[in-house]
Design a protein around this motif. Structure first.
Motif, PDB file in Angstrom:
ATOM      1  N   VAL A  25      43.815  86.925  14.848  1.00  0.00           N
ATOM      2  CA  VAL A  25      42.840  85.902  14.472  1.00  0.00           C
ATOM      3  C   VAL A  25      43.437  85.081  13.344  1.00  0.00           C
ATOM      4  N   VAL A  26      43.487  83.759  13.523  1.00  0.00           N
ATOM      5  CA  VAL A  26      43.991  82.843  12.497  1.00  0.00           C
ATOM      6  C   VAL A  26      42.921  81.779  12.278  1.00  0.00           C
ATOM      7  N   ASN A  27      42.286  81.822  11.118  1.00  0.00           N
ATOM      8  CA  ASN A  27      41.145  80.950  10.848  1.00  0.00           C
ATOM      9  C   ASN A  27      41.429  80.041   9.663  1.00  0.00           C
ATOM     10  N   LYS A  28      41.616  78.750   9.940  1.00  0.00           N
ATOM     11  CA  LYS A  28      41.758  77.723   8.906  1.00  0.00           C
ATOM     12  C   LYS A  28      42.883  78.053   7.928  1.00  0.00           C
ATOM     13  N   CYS A  29      44.060  78.271   8.478  1.00  0.00           N
ATOM     14  CA  CYS A  29      45.237  78.590   7.659  1.00  0.00           C
ATOM     15  C   CYS A  29      46.273  77.473   7.678  1.00  0.00           C
TER      16      CYS A  29
ATOM     17  N   LEU B 148      47.928 102.589   9.332  1.00  0.00           N
ATOM     18  CA  LEU B 148      47.161 101.343   9.263  1.00  0.00           C
ATOM     19  C   LEU B 148      47.190 100.598  10.598  1.00  0.00           C
ATOM     20  N   LYS B 149      45.999 100.341  11.163  1.00  0.00           N
ATOM     21  CA  LYS B 149      45.882  99.655  12.451  1.00  0.00           C
ATOM     22  C   LYS B 149      45.294  98.253  12.314  1.00  0.00           C
ATOM     23  N   ASP B 150      44.383  98.105  11.356  1.00  0.00           N
ATOM     24  CA  ASP B 150      43.610  96.863  11.236  1.00  0.00           C
ATOM     25  C   ASP B 150      43.840  96.278   9.849  1.00  0.00           C
ATOM     26  N   LEU B 151      44.390  95.040   9.783  1.00  0.00           N
ATOM     27  CA  LEU B 151      44.650  94.386   8.503  1.00  0.00           C
ATOM     28  C   LEU B 151      44.045  92.989   8.512  1.00  0.00           C
ATOM     29  N   SER B 152      43.231  92.687   7.487  1.00  0.00           N
ATOM     30  CA  SER B 152      42.641  91.363   7.335  1.00  0.00           C
ATOM     31  C   SER B 152      42.955  90.847   5.937  1.00  0.00           C
ATOM     32  N   LEU B 153      43.454  89.600   5.869  1.00  0.00           N
ATOM     33  CA  LEU B 153      43.772  88.960   4.596  1.00  0.00           C
ATOM     34  C   LEU B 153      43.089  87.605   4.544  1.00  0.00           C
ATOM     35  N   GLY B 154      42.536  87.258   3.379  1.00  0.00           N
ATOM     36  CA  GLY B 154      41.857  85.973   3.270  1.00  0.00           C
ATOM     37  C   GLY B 154      41.852  85.437   1.850  1.00  0.00           C
ATOM     38  N   TRP B 155      41.819  84.113   1.738  1.00  0.00           N
ATOM     39  CA  TRP B 155      41.718  83.418   0.462  1.00  0.00           C
ATOM     40  C   TRP B 155      42.874  83.765  -0.471  1.00  0.00           C
ATOM     41  N   ILE B 156      44.068  83.935   0.081  1.00  0.00           N
ATOM     42  CA  ILE B 156      45.245  84.169  -0.748  1.00  0.00           C
ATOM     43  C   ILE B 156      46.428  83.418  -0.153  1.00  0.00           C
ATOM     44  N   GLU B 157      47.493  83.323  -0.931  1.00  0.00           N
ATOM     45  CA  GLU B 157      48.733  82.732  -0.448  1.00  0.00           C
ATOM     46  C   GLU B 157      49.578  83.829   0.202  1.00  0.00           C
ATOM     47  N   VAL B 158      49.983  83.579   1.441  1.00  0.00           N
ATOM     48  CA  VAL B 158      50.801  84.555   2.165  1.00  0.00           C
ATOM     49  C   VAL B 158      52.011  83.839   2.750  1.00  0.00           C
ATOM     50  N   GLU B 159      53.182  84.146   2.264  1.00  0.00           N
ATOM     51  CA  GLU B 159      54.387  83.547   2.824  1.00  0.00           C
ATOM     52  C   GLU B 159      54.719  84.201   4.159  1.00  0.00           C
TER      53      GLU B 159
ATOM     54  N   TRP C 276      33.023  78.591  -2.501  1.00  0.00           N
ATOM     55  CA  TRP C 276      34.323  77.963  -2.307  1.00  0.00           C
ATOM     56  C   TRP C 276      34.337  77.114  -1.049  1.00  0.00           C
ATOM     57  N   GLU C 277      35.046  76.007  -1.111  1.00  0.00           N
ATOM     58  CA  GLU C 277      35.209  75.141   0.047  1.00  0.00           C
ATOM     59  C   GLU C 277      36.552  75.412   0.707  1.00  0.00           C
ATOM     60  N   ASP C 278      36.593  75.267   2.022  1.00  0.00           N
ATOM     61  CA  ASP C 278      37.786  75.614   2.789  1.00  0.00           C
ATOM     62  C   ASP C 278      39.029  74.861   2.329  1.00  0.00           C
ATOM     63  N   ASN C 279      38.855  73.584   1.953  1.00  0.00           N
ATOM     64  CA  ASN C 279      40.018  72.759   1.634  1.00  0.00           C
ATOM     65  C   ASN C 279      40.400  72.786   0.157  1.00  0.00           C
ATOM     66  N   ASN C 280      39.797  73.673  -0.613  1.00  0.00           N
ATOM     67  CA  ASN C 280      40.123  73.799  -2.034  1.00  0.00           C
ATOM     68  C   ASN C 280      41.274  74.781  -2.188  1.00  0.00           C
ATOM     69  N   LEU C 281      42.478  74.258  -2.369  1.00  0.00           N
ATOM     70  CA  LEU C 281      43.658  75.105  -2.443  1.00  0.00           C
ATOM     71  C   LEU C 281      43.676  75.956  -3.710  1.00  0.00           C
ATOM     72  N   ASP C 282      42.975  75.508  -4.757  1.00  0.00           N
ATOM     73  CA  ASP C 282      42.958  76.274  -5.998  1.00  0.00           C
ATOM     74  C   ASP C 282      42.282  77.631  -5.823  1.00  0.00           C
ATOM     75  N   CYS C 283      41.456  77.759  -4.795  1.00  0.00           N
ATOM     76  CA  CYS C 283      40.741  79.017  -4.565  1.00  0.00           C
ATOM     77  C   CYS C 283      41.584  80.030  -3.799  1.00  0.00           C
TER      78      CYS C 283
ATOM     79  N   CYS D 250      44.150  81.351   4.544  1.00  0.00           N
ATOM     80  CA  CYS D 250      45.347  81.698   3.779  1.00  0.00           C
ATOM     81  C   CYS D 250      46.236  80.466   3.630  1.00  0.00           C
ATOM     82  N   LEU D 251      46.972  80.419   2.541  1.00  0.00           N
ATOM     83  CA  LEU D 251      47.831  79.288   2.229  1.00  0.00           C
ATOM     84  C   LEU D 251      49.286  79.638   2.543  1.00  0.00           C
ATOM     85  N   ASN D 252      50.059  78.615   2.916  1.00  0.00           N
ATOM     86  CA  ASN D 252      51.508  78.743   3.143  1.00  0.00           C
ATOM     87  C   ASN D 252      51.875  79.278   4.522  1.00  0.00           C
ATOM     88  N   LEU D 253      51.003  79.106   5.500  1.00  0.00           N
ATOM     89  CA  LEU D 253      51.288  79.594   6.852  1.00  0.00           C
ATOM     90  C   LEU D 253      51.430  78.450   7.844  1.00  0.00           C
TER      91      LEU D 253
END
Length: 455
Positions: free
Chosen positions: A227-231, A175-186, A129-136, A208-211
Motif C-alpha cells: 500500500v502506497v498512499n500519498k507518498c 516481522l510480517k507486517d510493517l507500516s510507516l507514515g508521516w516520516i522521511e524514508v529514503e 496535519w495536511e497531506d501537502n505539509n512537508l514540515d510534518c 512518507c517523504l523522499n519516495l
C-alpha cells in the motif's frame, strides 16, 4: 440516584460488564470506563489494548483540550498500575505532541515489551496535519531501544511520525507486517529494510517523504501486499512475483514491475488537479496489473485513459472479474467506462460507486461522440455483456439521466442476473429517486433471468 447507579454497576459481574462495553463504540467505551474506575479491570480482560487520544480529546478550546489530555494520560497510568497479568497480543498508542509526554510513552513501551506483544502501533501524528505539509513528515519521536528487545515475538509494527534504528531492525526475525507514515524514508533504507527483514510480506507507506523514485531493483521481494498512499511516487520499479494486493493513492506514475500473481488492485489518482493527455501512461499501468481479478479505478482514469494512442491496443487485455468504478457518472467519464468494459471480456461483476468527483472542465473527447445520447448510439456491445456479466451493483444512485441510461445499456447483457441499486438519500429526495429508478423495472432487458432490487 447517581450513588444507586454506581452501586448497581458494582453488582454487575465482570463478564456482563465486558459484554456491555463490547456493544459500545470504542470512543464511548473509553470515556465510560475512564470515569468509572471500577471498570478499569474490564480493559484488562482484553488481549487488544488501544490507547487513543482521539477518544478522549474532542474540544476546540485549548484549555479544555489540555484538561481532556490530562485525563487521557492519567487513565493510561492508572490502567497500567492496576494491570493484572494475562496475555496481551496487540498494543496501540495514538497521541500527538509526544515530546510533552515522554514519561507516559516510556511507561507504555516498558509495558508492551514486558508483555511480549505481537502487534505494536505508535502513532504520534496530528489529525490536523495536511497531506501537502512537508514540515510534518518527520519523526517527532524515536522508537525506544526497549522495543527492539521484542525480537522474535513481534509480527506487526506500525510507526507514524516515529523514527527507528535501521541497524536494530534485524532483531525482528518474525516481522510480517510493517507500516510507516508521516516520516522521511529514503529508498535505500526501504531496500535495506526489505532485504534485512525478509519475513515482511505486508508493507504500507502513508504520506512518507523522499519516495518519488520508488526503485526497489530487480531482486525478488517476498511482499504479498503493498500500500502506497500519498507518498509523491513518480515511478515504480520492483519485482514482487508473489504480490497479491496493491493499493495506490497519489499522482500518475510510470512503472516497470513484475506482479504476475496479482489478484486485487486499487488505483486512485485523485491528487491530479489538471487535465493532461496521459492515456498512454494509464494504459501501461493497467497492462502492468492485467492479471488482477479485482480492479478499482478512479474518476481521473475514466476521464483520461481514452486519450492515449495505446487505448486501441488495450482492448480485451484485462483479466478482471470484478470492476469497481469510483465515478460521478458525468458525461466526461462515459468514454472511459466504455473503454474499461471493452477491456474486461471476462467481467462478471460491475460496481458503480457514485459520489462527487473532480471533473475537468477542459476535458477533450478522444473521439467524436454525442454525449447526450452516448449509450443509445452504441451498435457493438462489449464481450462481457455478451457472455459473462452477471451482477451490476450501483451505490449512491441519484437517478440522473446519465445514470439511468447507463443502467439501461447494461441491461442489454445476455446473461445478466442482478442489478442491485442503493439510492443516495442524504438530501431527503429518496421518494423522487425511487420513482425514477422504478423506470428501470419496465425498461427493455435482454436477459429473462434479470432481477432488479432498489433500496
Amino acid at each position: 440516584m447517581a450513588r444507586n447507579n454506581m452501586e448497581l454497576f458494582s453488582l454487575i459481574s465482570e463478564s456482563l460488564r465486558l459484554a456491555i462495553v463490547s456493544f459500545l463504540p470504542s470512543e464511548e467505551a473509553a470515556r465510560r470506563t475512564s470515569i468509572l474506575n471500577n471498570w478499569l479491570k474490564i480493559w484488562q480482560s482484553e488481549d487488544h489494548i488501544d490507547f487513543n487520544e482521539n477518544f478522549f480529546v474532542d474540544s476546540s478550546s485549548d484549555k479544555i483540550k489540555q484538561a481532556q489530555r490530562k485525563v487521557f494520560l492519567d487513565f493510561i497510568t492508572n490502567w497500567i498500575a492496576q494491570f493484572t497479568s494475562h496475555d496481551i497480543n496487540k498494543f496501540s498508542l495514538t497521541i500527538s505532541n509526544p515530546q510533552t509526554c515522554g514519561e507516559t510513552i516510556e511507561g507504555c513501551v516498558a509495558f508492551a515489551t514486558q508483555q511480549g506483544v505481537k502487534d505494536l502501533t505508535f502513532d504520534f501524528s496530528d489529525p490536523k496535519w495536511e497531506d501537502n505539509n512537508l514540515d510534518c513528515k518527520h519523526a517527532l519521536f524515536q522508537l525506544p531501544t526497549q522495543v527492539y528487545q521484542l525480537g522474535s515475538s513481534l509480527e506487526s509494527l506500525k510507526l507514524y511520525s516515529c523514527g527507528f534504528d535501521m541497524q536494530n531492525l534485524h532483531n525482528f526475525v518474525a516481522l510480517k507486517d510493517l507500516s510507516l507514515g508521516w516520516i522521511e524514508v529514503e529508498i535505500k533504507t526501504l531496500k535495506k529494510l526489505l532485504s534485512t527483514c525478509r519475513t515482511i510480506d505486508n508493507l504500507s507507506l502513508e504520506k512518507c517523504l523522499n519516495l518519488a523514485n520508488f526503485d526497489l531493483g530487480d531482486e525478488p521481494l517476498g511482499l504479498t501486499r503493498l500500500v502506497v498512499n500519498k507518498c509523491d511516487a513518480e515511478y515504480f520499479i520492483f519485482n514482487a512475483p508473489n504480490l497479491k494486493y496493491f493499493k495506490y493513492s497519489g499522482a500518475v506514475f510510470t512503472s516497470d514491475i513484475n506482479v504476475r500473481a496479482i489478484e486485487e488492485v486499487y488505483i486512485d489518482f485523485s491528487l491530479e488537479s489538471e487535465f493532461h493527455e496521459r492515456g498512454n501512461e494509464l494504459c501501461q499501468i493497467l497492462h502492468d496489473f492485467s492479471a488482477a481479478k479485482i480492479l478499482t479505478v478512479c474518476s481521473y482514469l475514466l476521464q483520461i485513459v481514452p486519450s492515449g494512442d495505446e487505448s486501441e491496443r488495450m482492448q480485451s487485455a484485462l483479466n478482471v472479474k470484478h470492476l469497481i468504478l469510483k465515478t460521478q457518472m458525468h458525461p466526461y467519464e462515459l468514454c472511459g467506462i466504455e473503454f474499461l468494459l471493452n477491456s474486461c471480456p471476462l467481467l462478471e461483476k460491475l460496481t458503480l460507486d457514485i459520489s462527487p468527483q473532480v471533473i475537468f472542465e477542459d476535458y477533450g473527447l478522444p473521439y467524436y461522440r454525442d454525449l447526450a445520447r452516448f449509450w443509445q448510439t452504441r451498435r457493438v456491445f462489449p464481450q462481457c455483456l455478451q457472455n459473462t456479466l452477471k451482477v451490476v451493483e450501483v451505490i449512491g444512485l441519484r437517478a440522473t439521466n446519465e445514470e439511468l441510461m447507463t443502467c439501461c445499456f447494461l441491461m442489454q447483457g445476455k446473461v445478466l442476473e442482478q442489478i442491485n441499486i442503493k439510492l443516495w438519500n442524504e438530501d431527503g429526495k429518496v421518494e423522487y429517486r425511487h420513482g425514477r429508478a422504478q423506470l428501470l423495472v419496465n425498461a427493455p432487458k435482454r436477459s429473462k433471468n434479470l432481477r432488479i432490487s432498489i433500496d
